[in-house]
Enzyme design. Sequence first.
Site, short mmCIF file in Angstrom:
data_model
loop_
_atom_site.label_atom_id
_atom_site.label_comp_id
_atom_site.label_asym_id
_atom_site.label_seq_id
_atom_site.Cartn_x
_atom_site.Cartn_y
_atom_site.Cartn_z
N ASP A 131 45.54 42.89 42.68
CA ASP A 131 44.89 42.50 41.48
C ASP A 131 44.66 43.90 40.86
O ASP A 131 43.20 44.26 40.46
CB ASP A 131 43.69 41.80 42.06
CG ASP A 131 43.00 41.08 40.68
OD1 ASP A 131 43.61 41.05 39.77
OD2 ASP A 131 41.66 40.76 40.77
N ALA A 145 36.42 36.43 42.68
CA ALA A 145 36.92 35.08 43.37
C ALA A 145 36.28 35.21 44.70
O ALA A 145 36.04 34.20 45.30
CB ALA A 145 38.55 34.87 43.37
N GLY A 158 33.56 37.49 45.95
CA GLY A 158 32.10 37.69 45.94
C GLY A 158 31.72 38.50 44.57
O GLY A 158 32.60 38.86 43.77
N VAL A 210 29.58 42.40 43.72
CA VAL A 210 29.29 43.68 44.06
C VAL A 210 27.97 44.07 43.35
O VAL A 210 27.81 43.99 42.06
CB VAL A 210 30.20 44.68 43.67
CG1 VAL A 210 29.92 46.12 44.28
CG2 VAL A 210 31.68 44.15 44.35
#
Length: 314
Positions: free
Chosen positions: A147, A38, A40, A42
């Site tokens: 999360d 949500a 960005g 990686v």
Amino acid sequence: MITQTSKKPDIALKKGQLIKGKWHHQQYHVVKKLGSGAIGAVYLCVHQNKQVALKISKQSTSISSEVNVLKSFQSVQGYHLGPSLIDVDDYQATNGYTYSFYVMEYISGESVHEFLRRNGHEWLISLLIGFTKDLHVLHKQGYVFGDLKIENLIVSRKPVQLRWVDVGGTTLQGRAIKEYTEFYDRAYWQCGTRKADPGYDLFALAMVVLRVYYPNGFTKGNNPKKTLQQKIHQAVDIEPLRKLLIMMTNGSMQEAEQVKKYLLTYFASRRAKQDHRGKRNQTSFSEDTYYPFLEIGSILTVGGICYLYVTLFM
């Protein structure tokens, strides 16, 4: 769950692309995309002949928040609660927009599913013991992972250890969870609130274990709590682990330290029953540490024994 909105478009980096920091002027060559969420994406990059992980986002406030979390983790001496922070900067893209990014340690390893497939499910308890030790330290720092899901975990190689690789959902205790995934969210299963407390992480950790047994997950049905209990009883063949998952999902276990001690006590009790049949050998270990180490070590490879020794005694 998206935490912020922005008129700025998302950015996708390409293999071979050069990312140069606007302020620190460090250069990163993109190798491949590791994942996205949500906040960005990686990317695996190379910087000065070393592999690093670069997270880039249009949401500068969220990037700053994650950077502060990583800095807080690094202040805890003796623990690697998350990837080490290397750099923080902005990137001026060709579309004219400026994007925020940070660079962190790239943790080499493999997914939980792949590791257990290659090495056997007996490693699951070992990984949980080490992870709950780190989770307890995180909670003492005043944070909740939030999360926590199997996709955000990796089994590192040196040493063999369960580590988290994305701190995007990390939330200060007492606040509302800012990022979550439904399958691991206790509110989704009607087993509690979405308030950040240690119990929220423990519920999610129980769901991580269930994801090991159910790689494709399962739906919650009309009675979510009953569904969870049924799924636990159907798949988990180790009775103490089955009981532990019930306690973690129904909220009767609220501290990571409790989970670790429960697992160690289980192994200790098994060893104690075996020792009733013969005279126990004398060692320099205390009774509390001797039993679990020997019992866990008896079901692991040599590498697993070394890992458990470091986890429990160092």
